[in-house]
Design an enzyme around this catalytic site. Structure first.
Site, short mmCIF file in Angstrom:
data_model
loop_
_atom_site.label_atom_id
_atom_site.label_comp_id
_atom_site.label_asym_id
_atom_site.label_seq_id
_atom_site.Cartn_x
_atom_site.Cartn_y
_atom_site.Cartn_z
N ARG A 190 56.20 34.50 46.02
CA ARG A 190 56.31 34.19 44.59
C ARG A 190 57.65 34.70 44.06
O ARG A 190 58.24 35.62 44.64
CB ARG A 190 55.22 34.90 43.77
CG ARG A 190 53.83 34.59 44.22
CD ARG A 190 52.82 34.99 43.18
NE ARG A 190 52.41 36.39 43.27
CZ ARG A 190 51.43 36.92 42.56
NH1 ARG A 190 50.77 36.18 41.67
NH2 ARG A 190 51.09 38.19 42.69
N GLU A 222 58.65 38.23 45.73
CA GLU A 222 57.50 38.98 46.27
C GLU A 222 57.26 38.59 47.72
O GLU A 222 57.13 37.40 48.04
CB GLU A 222 56.27 38.66 45.42
CG GLU A 222 55.00 39.29 45.94
CD GLU A 222 53.77 38.92 45.09
OE1 GLU A 222 53.88 38.90 43.85
OE2 GLU A 222 52.73 38.63 45.69
N ARG A 277 41.16 21.10 38.69
CA ARG A 277 40.88 20.51 37.38
C ARG A 277 41.26 19.04 37.32
O ARG A 277 42.33 18.66 37.78
CB ARG A 277 41.65 21.27 36.30
CG ARG A 277 41.20 22.72 36.28
CD ARG A 277 42.02 23.55 35.34
NE ARG A 277 41.72 24.96 35.56
CZ ARG A 277 42.55 25.94 35.27
NH1 ARG A 277 43.72 25.69 34.74
NH2 ARG A 277 42.20 27.18 35.50
N ARG A 318 46.68 44.84 52.80
CA ARG A 318 47.95 44.14 52.67
C ARG A 318 48.76 44.85 51.59
O ARG A 318 48.20 45.42 50.64
CB ARG A 318 47.74 42.69 52.23
CG ARG A 318 46.99 41.84 53.20
CD ARG A 318 47.73 41.56 54.46
NE ARG A 318 48.86 40.64 54.25
CZ ARG A 318 49.77 40.39 55.18
NH1 ARG A 318 49.71 41.00 56.37
NH2 ARG A 318 50.76 39.55 54.93
N ASP A 362 40.20 43.26 38.76
CA ASP A 362 41.15 43.02 37.68
C ASP A 362 41.09 44.22 36.74
O ASP A 362 40.15 45.03 36.80
CB ASP A 362 40.77 41.73 36.93
CG ASP A 362 41.47 40.51 37.52
OD1 ASP A 362 42.60 40.66 38.02
OD2 ASP A 362 40.88 39.42 37.48
N TYR A 398 39.06 44.46 45.24
CA TYR A 398 40.01 43.97 44.25
C TYR A 398 39.32 43.93 42.89
O TYR A 398 38.32 43.25 42.71
CB TYR A 398 40.55 42.58 44.60
CG TYR A 398 41.51 42.15 43.52
CD1 TYR A 398 42.84 42.56 43.55
CD2 TYR A 398 41.07 41.41 42.41
CE1 TYR A 398 43.71 42.24 42.53
CE2 TYR A 398 41.94 41.09 41.38
CZ TYR A 398 43.25 41.51 41.45
OH TYR A 398 44.11 41.21 40.42
N ARG A 422 35.80 28.92 45.54
CA ARG A 422 36.04 29.77 44.36
C ARG A 422 37.36 29.42 43.67
O ARG A 422 37.64 29.89 42.59
CB ARG A 422 36.07 31.25 44.78
CG ARG A 422 34.73 31.76 45.33
CD ARG A 422 34.59 33.25 45.13
NE ARG A 422 35.45 34.01 46.02
CZ ARG A 422 35.09 34.46 47.21
NH1 ARG A 422 33.87 34.22 47.66
NH2 ARG A 422 35.91 35.15 47.95
C1 LIG Z 1 49.94 42.59 42.82
C2 LIG Z 1 48.83 42.85 41.87
C3 LIG Z 1 48.75 42.10 40.71
C4 LIG Z 1 47.72 42.32 39.81
N1 LIG Z 1 47.67 41.54 38.70
C5 LIG Z 1 46.66 41.71 37.84
C6 LIG Z 1 46.56 40.87 36.69
O1 LIG Z 1 47.39 39.99 36.44
N2 LIG Z 1 45.52 41.08 35.83
C7 LIG Z 1 44.56 42.04 36.06
O2 LIG Z 1 43.64 42.19 35.26
N3 LIG Z 1 44.65 42.86 37.15
C8 LIG Z 1 45.66 42.72 38.03
N4 LIG Z 1 45.75 43.53 39.13
C9 LIG Z 1 44.72 44.58 39.34
C10 LIG Z 1 45.08 45.94 38.71
O3 LIG Z 1 46.31 46.40 39.26
C11 LIG Z 1 43.95 46.93 39.01
O4 LIG Z 1 42.76 46.52 38.38
C12 LIG Z 1 44.21 48.35 38.54
O5 LIG Z 1 45.49 48.79 38.84
C13 LIG Z 1 43.22 49.29 39.21
O6 LIG Z 1 43.38 50.58 38.72
P1 LIG Z 1 42.99 51.83 39.62
O7 LIG Z 1 43.11 53.04 38.75
O8 LIG Z 1 41.71 51.59 40.31
O9 LIG Z 1 44.09 51.86 40.79
P2 LIG Z 1 45.64 52.19 40.76
O10 LIG Z 1 46.28 51.54 39.58
O11 LIG Z 1 46.17 51.87 42.09
O12 LIG Z 1 45.70 53.75 40.53
C14 LIG Z 1 45.36 54.67 41.56
C15 LIG Z 1 46.31 55.84 41.43
O13 LIG Z 1 45.87 56.89 42.30
C16 LIG Z 1 47.02 57.53 42.82
N5 LIG Z 1 46.64 58.25 44.03
C17 LIG Z 1 46.15 57.72 45.18
N6 LIG Z 1 45.95 58.70 46.10
C18 LIG Z 1 46.31 59.89 45.50
C19 LIG Z 1 46.35 61.24 45.95
N7 LIG Z 1 45.99 61.59 47.21
N8 LIG Z 1 46.77 62.19 45.09
C20 LIG Z 1 47.16 61.85 43.82
N9 LIG Z 1 47.17 60.56 43.36
C21 LIG Z 1 46.74 59.58 44.20
C22 LIG Z 1 47.97 56.37 43.09
O14 LIG Z 1 49.30 56.84 43.18
C23 LIG Z 1 47.74 55.49 41.85
O15 LIG Z 1 48.64 55.82 40.81
C24 LIG Z 1 46.74 43.31 40.06
C25 LIG Z 1 46.81 44.07 41.24
C26 LIG Z 1 47.83 43.82 42.14
C27 LIG Z 1 47.85 44.62 43.42
#
Ligand SMILES: Cc1cc2nc3c(=O)[nH]c(=O)nc-3n(C[C@H](O)[C@H](O)[C@H](O)COP(=O)(O)OP(=O)(O)OC[C@H]3O[C@@H](n4cnc5c(N)ncnc54)[C@H](O)[C@@H]3O)c2cc1C
Length: 383
Positions: free
Chosen positions: A285, A308, A180, A254, A357, A355, A176
């Site tokens: 990184r 990081e 290039r 992780r 995006d 995971y 995956r």
């Molecule tokens: C290091 C990293 C790099 C990334 N880079 C990219 C990128 O370059 N491009 C891209 O498209 N995507 C990227 N992503 C993915 C992106 O972060 C996610 O798609 C997105 O944040 C998912 O949104 P979410 O709402 O599902 O989760 P989250 O953003 O994690 O939101 C969940 C929320 O729920 C809250 N929560 C959890 N439990 C409770 C509770 N019991 N009570 C109240 N609140 C709670 C948490 O505090 C959090 O704020 C990356 C992810 C990571 C980890």
């Protein structure tokens, strides 16, 4: 505060929670309560200005928005404009900088050659190790790109990122990863790409701006769940195993740790992200967020970087799900439980243990709203 006044409660103010809240308020005209345990909205997309340098950074790791999904693109642009940033990654191996993912520049630089695209395949044949039926990530890698490139760019990085022996990972994962034979060094090939001009947090402020939405930060769902109406429509974007009080056991994750340094130079590394695959370097990184906003005028005497580090999660900051048979088994048990709950929607990267995006999270939220929440309206209006 009377929490029973809300028929719709959203746990988490990341993309999953905020898009759901926006849809429910704007499309159904209903009041929504958003509960967020952190002291800020935006989940892992949260961005802020660094206090010393004024440079906008992403607290939970560099986030690049990219999508080819027209529905998602049309939706998100109602809440932000994007700049023209295009993501390119570099990799530092033994203090030399290479383009990554591996492309013709990487190969030519690594082997001090001047190959043309049509000569790459014949050259690769000379460096590959002949392995019939590669059984794991490492065997697959050295049968495709040879031992030297594998050890320089993948082996140490994989061990540092996942703390596993690459021999224990499935061979399919390597297939995956892009490779290039030309000089194209864009990380993503999506139709649209960029960084929100006002930063990510501004998107969430706009998503949650509707007066029908109430946001409670610093509030853990598990501490207030007894105060909600029993028939509340609940959208939960926290960890799925925690929702069920870990009754079948804990899913493993992780996590990342970021170490900030302010440097007295205009530019430090020349790129937003550089990978450090060598095993003797403890971090994976270095992020330098000033490059994410080429349209902004930042101060010229200082920059900020974030090193990081990848480590196992102790249960307080889950980042990446870990693909293992045991986690898969637990997830299925929790998903079966979740499917039996009426009016409860568990999703997002923590809820689906997957995971996503950002564009995939938005697409999933829009889909859940259309197929799960909207059809409930008659029930809720009758209540
Ligand atoms: C290091 C990293 C790099 C990334 N880079 C990219 C990128 O370059 N491009 C891209 O498209 N995507 C990227 N992503 C993915 C992106 O972060 C996610 O798609 C997105 O944040 C998912 O949104 P979410 O709402 O599902 O989760 P989250 O953003 O994690 O939101 C969940 C929320 O729920 C809250 N929560 C959890 N439990 C409770 C509770 N019991 N009570 C109240 N609140 C709670 C948490 O505090 C959090 O704020 C990356 C992810 C990571 C980890």
């Amino acid at each position: 505060m009377d929490l029973t006044a809300y028929s719709y409660v959203v746990v988490g103010s990341g993309l999953m929670g905020s898009v759901m809240a926006e849809r429910i308020a704007s499309q159904l005209g209903e009041r929504v309560l958003v509960i967020e345990k952190r002291d800020h909205i935006g989940g892992n997309c949260y961005s802020a200005e660094d206090e010393t340098t004024g440079i906008e950074y992403h607290r939970y790791g560099t986030h690049i928005f990219h999508t080819s999904d027209e529905k998602v693109w049309n939706y998100i642009r109602k809440f932000t404009a994007f700049n023209h940033y295009q993501h390119r990654v570099l990799s530092n191996h033994k203090d030399k900088i290479y383009q990554f993912p591996i492309n013709l520049e990487t190969i030519n630089h690594f082997y001090a050659l001047t190959l043309k695209p049509y000569e790459v395949e014949a050259f690769m044949e000379t460096i590959r190790t002949d392995i019939k039926n590669p059984q794991n990530f490492e065997e697959q890698a050295i049968s495709q790109i040879g031992k030297d490139l594998y050890e320089a760019f993948f082996k140490g990085y994989t061990i540092k990122q996942w703390q596993v022996d690459p021999k224990s990972l499935p061979a399919a994962i390597f297939n995956r990863l892009p490779f290039r034979k030309n000089y194209v060094d864009n990380y993503f090939f999506d139709r649209w790409q960029g960084i929100p001009q006002d930063g990510y947090t501004a998107i969430f402020q706009r998503l949650l701006a509707d007066h029908k939405i109430t946001v409670l930060t610093n509030t853990d769902y598990f501490e207030i769940r007894d105060q909600l109406k029993p028939d509340t429509c609940l959208i939960y974007s926290g960890p799925i195993d925690q929702f069920f009080d870990y009754k079948y056991g804990k899913l493993s994750w992780r996590t990342l740790r970021f170490e900030k340094e302010v440097i007295d130079k205009e530019e430090y590394q020349g790129n937003s992200v550089i990978n450090y695959p060598d095993p003797e370097v403890p971090f994976t990184r270095i992020h330098e967020p000033r490059y994410l906003h080429p349209e902004r005028e930042y101060r010229k005497d200082k920059t900020v970087i974030f090193k990081e580090y990848s480590l196992p999660d102790k249960g307080d900051n889950p980042y990446y799900p870990i693909a293992s048979t045991e986690n898969h088994r637990l997830l299925n048990l929790y998903k079966e439980e979740a499917a039996r709950l009426p009016n409860v929607f568990i999703s997002g990267r923590l809820g689906d243990y997957k995971y996503y995006d950002m564009h995939q999270t938005i697409a999933r939220a829009l889909e859940i709203f259309e197929t799960g929440i909207r059809p409930l309206i008659p029930t809720h209006h009758a209540v």
